[in-house]
Design a protein around this motif. Structure first.
Motif, PDB file in Angstrom:
ATOM      1  N   THR A   9      10.219  31.501  58.614  1.00 42.21           N
ATOM      2  CA  THR A   9       9.202  32.492  58.949  1.00 42.21           C
ATOM      3  C   THR A   9       9.630  33.252  60.197  1.00 42.21           C
ATOM      4  N   LEU A  10       9.611  34.576  60.101  1.00 43.57           N
ATOM      5  CA  LEU A  10       9.912  35.439  61.233  1.00 43.57           C
ATOM      6  C   LEU A  10       8.621  36.049  61.754  1.00 43.57           C
ATOM      7  N   GLY A  11       8.394  35.914  63.044  1.00 43.30           N
ATOM      8  CA  GLY A  11       7.270  36.591  63.671  1.00 43.30           C
ATOM      9  C   GLY A  11       7.612  38.054  63.859  1.00 43.30           C
ATOM     10  N   VAL A  12       6.710  38.932  63.463  1.00 44.14           N
ATOM     11  CA  VAL A  12       6.969  40.373  63.533  1.00 44.14           C
ATOM     12  C   VAL A  12       5.834  41.091  64.254  1.00 44.14           C
ATOM     13  N   HIS A  42      11.386  35.744  48.015  1.00 41.88           N
ATOM     14  CA  HIS A  42      11.976  34.558  47.383  1.00 41.88           C
ATOM     15  C   HIS A  42      13.485  34.715  47.289  1.00 41.88           C
ATOM     16  N   HIS A  43      14.194  33.662  47.690  1.00 40.44           N
ATOM     17  CA  HIS A  43      15.660  33.694  47.683  1.00 40.44           C
ATOM     18  C   HIS A  43      16.225  32.447  47.015  1.00 40.44           C
ATOM     19  N   GLY A  44      15.918  32.262  45.736  1.00 38.92           N
ATOM     20  CA  GLY A  44      16.500  31.169  44.980  1.00 38.92           C
ATOM     21  C   GLY A  44      16.300  29.800  45.584  1.00 38.92           C
ATOM     22  N   GLY A  45      15.083  29.461  45.919  1.00 36.18           N
ATOM     23  CA  GLY A  45      14.802  28.146  46.475  1.00 36.18           C
ATOM     24  C   GLY A  45      14.421  28.175  47.941  1.00 36.18           C
ATOM     25  N   ILE A  46      14.764  29.242  48.629  1.00 35.09           N
ATOM     26  CA  ILE A  46      14.367  29.413  50.029  1.00 35.09           C
ATOM     27  C   ILE A  46      13.522  30.677  50.105  1.00 35.09           C
ATOM     28  N   VAL A  47      12.468  30.618  50.885  1.00 31.64           N
ATOM     29  CA  VAL A  47      11.582  31.759  51.048  1.00 31.64           C
ATOM     30  C   VAL A  47      11.683  32.265  52.485  1.00 31.64           C
ATOM     31  N   LEU A  48      11.849  33.576  52.637  1.00 31.19           N
ATOM     32  CA  LEU A  48      11.753  34.213  53.944  1.00 31.19           C
ATOM     33  C   LEU A  48      10.349  34.771  54.039  1.00 31.19           C
ATOM     34  N   ALA A  49       9.622  34.373  55.078  1.00 31.18           N
ATOM     35  CA  ALA A  49       8.259  34.857  55.290  1.00 31.18           C
ATOM     36  C   ALA A  49       8.221  35.742  56.532  1.00 31.18           C
ATOM     37  N   LEU A  50       7.393  36.772  56.484  1.00 24.17           N
ATOM     38  CA  LEU A  50       7.113  37.629  57.642  1.00 24.17           C
ATOM     39  C   LEU A  50       5.646  37.432  57.989  1.00 24.17           C
ATOM     40  N   TYR A  51       5.370  37.194  59.272  1.00 27.89           N
ATOM     41  CA  TYR A  51       4.011  36.899  59.712  1.00 27.89           C
ATOM     42  C   TYR A  51       3.829  37.514  61.092  1.00 27.89           C
ATOM     43  N   PRO A  52       2.652  38.047  61.413  1.00 28.38           N
ATOM     44  CA  PRO A  52       2.466  38.662  62.731  1.00 28.38           C
ATOM     45  C   PRO A  52       2.833  37.702  63.873  1.00 28.38           C
ATOM     46  N   MET A  53       3.660  38.184  64.795  1.00 32.24           N
ATOM     47  CA  MET A  53       4.177  37.369  65.901  1.00 32.24           C
ATOM     48  C   MET A  53       3.062  36.693  66.698  1.00 32.24           C
ATOM     49  N   HIS A  54       2.017  37.441  67.048  1.00 34.80           N
ATOM     50  CA  HIS A  54       0.967  36.850  67.880  1.00 34.80           C
ATOM     51  C   HIS A  54       0.243  35.723  67.145  1.00 34.80           C
ATOM     52  N   LEU A  55       0.071  35.846  65.836  1.00 35.51           N
ATOM     53  CA  LEU A  55      -0.593  34.788  65.066  1.00 35.51           C
ATOM     54  C   LEU A  55       0.318  33.577  64.876  1.00 35.51           C
ATOM     55  N   LEU A  56       1.617  33.842  64.691  1.00 27.94           N
ATOM     56  CA  LEU A  56       2.566  32.736  64.558  1.00 27.94           C
ATOM     57  C   LEU A  56       2.652  31.956  65.868  1.00 27.94           C
ATOM     58  N   ALA A  57       2.739  32.663  66.988  1.00 26.46           N
ATOM     59  CA  ALA A  57       2.793  32.001  68.291  1.00 26.46           C
ATOM     60  C   ALA A  57       1.519  31.198  68.543  1.00 26.46           C
ATOM     61  N   GLU A  58       0.381  31.764  68.190  1.00 23.24           N
ATOM     62  CA  GLU A  58      -0.897  31.063  68.344  1.00 23.24           C
ATOM     63  C   GLU A  58      -0.914  29.784  67.498  1.00 23.24           C
ATOM     64  N   ASP A  59      -0.409  29.878  66.271  1.00 21.95           N
ATOM     65  CA  ASP A  59      -0.369  28.729  65.376  1.00 21.95           C
ATOM     66  C   ASP A  59       0.520  27.615  65.949  1.00 21.95           C
TER      67      ASP A  59
END
Length: 142
Positions: A9-12, A42-59
């Motif tokens: 997961t990348l914070g954006v 989806h990348h053949g078994g691995i998933v790249l996720a994009l999620y808002p940076m401030h929410l990811l940091a909070e999590d």
């Protein structure tokens, strides 16, 4: 436990902008489950996720501020030098910052680096000795 990386997961800063960047730069299509709050590729078994940076940091429970190199790079492996050059150019046109132009490497391959609109560092690499399976995944012996 069997080793398996499932999601990165990348914070954006701007989710719509990042979603569009990955669609335009790399031709990736959002997977089922994507929404206005999170995007999955989806990348053949691995998933790249994009999620808002401030929410990811909070999590995670840490500050969202970033400074300098994180010590993490993500990589795309290509089947040819030409594919590497095309991919690098498409990323730049779509809004990436070129960090290292395509070059011959000390390990016998060819690579380049770019930063996505949020500064996440990506390497594009090609090597004449790499092999890929039917799904395009890199084959690495254990």
């Amino acid at each position: 436990m069997k080793p398996r990386l499932n999601i990165v997961t990348l914070g954006v800063a701007d989710l719509p902008r990042s979603r569009q960047f990955y669609q335009d730069a790399l031709g990736w299509k959002p997977a089922k489950g994507s929404s206005d709050q999170i995007v999955f590729f989806h990348h053949g078994g691995i998933v790249l996720a994009l999620y808002p940076m401030h929410l990811l940091a909070e999590d995670v429970g840490i500050p969202a501020e970033r400074s300098g190199f994180s010590g993490v790079t993500l990589a795309i492996n290509t089947k040819t030098r030409e594919e590497l050059e095309e991919t690098h150019q498409k990323a730049i046109i779509a809004g990436a910052k070129s960090l290292v132009e395509p070059r011959d490497t000390f390990w016998g391959g060819y690579d380049s680096y770019f930063a996505d609109p949020d500064g996440h560092t990506w390497e594009i690499a090609w090597a004449p000795f790499w092999e890929f399976d039917e799904q395009g995944s890199l084959i690495m012996e254990e």
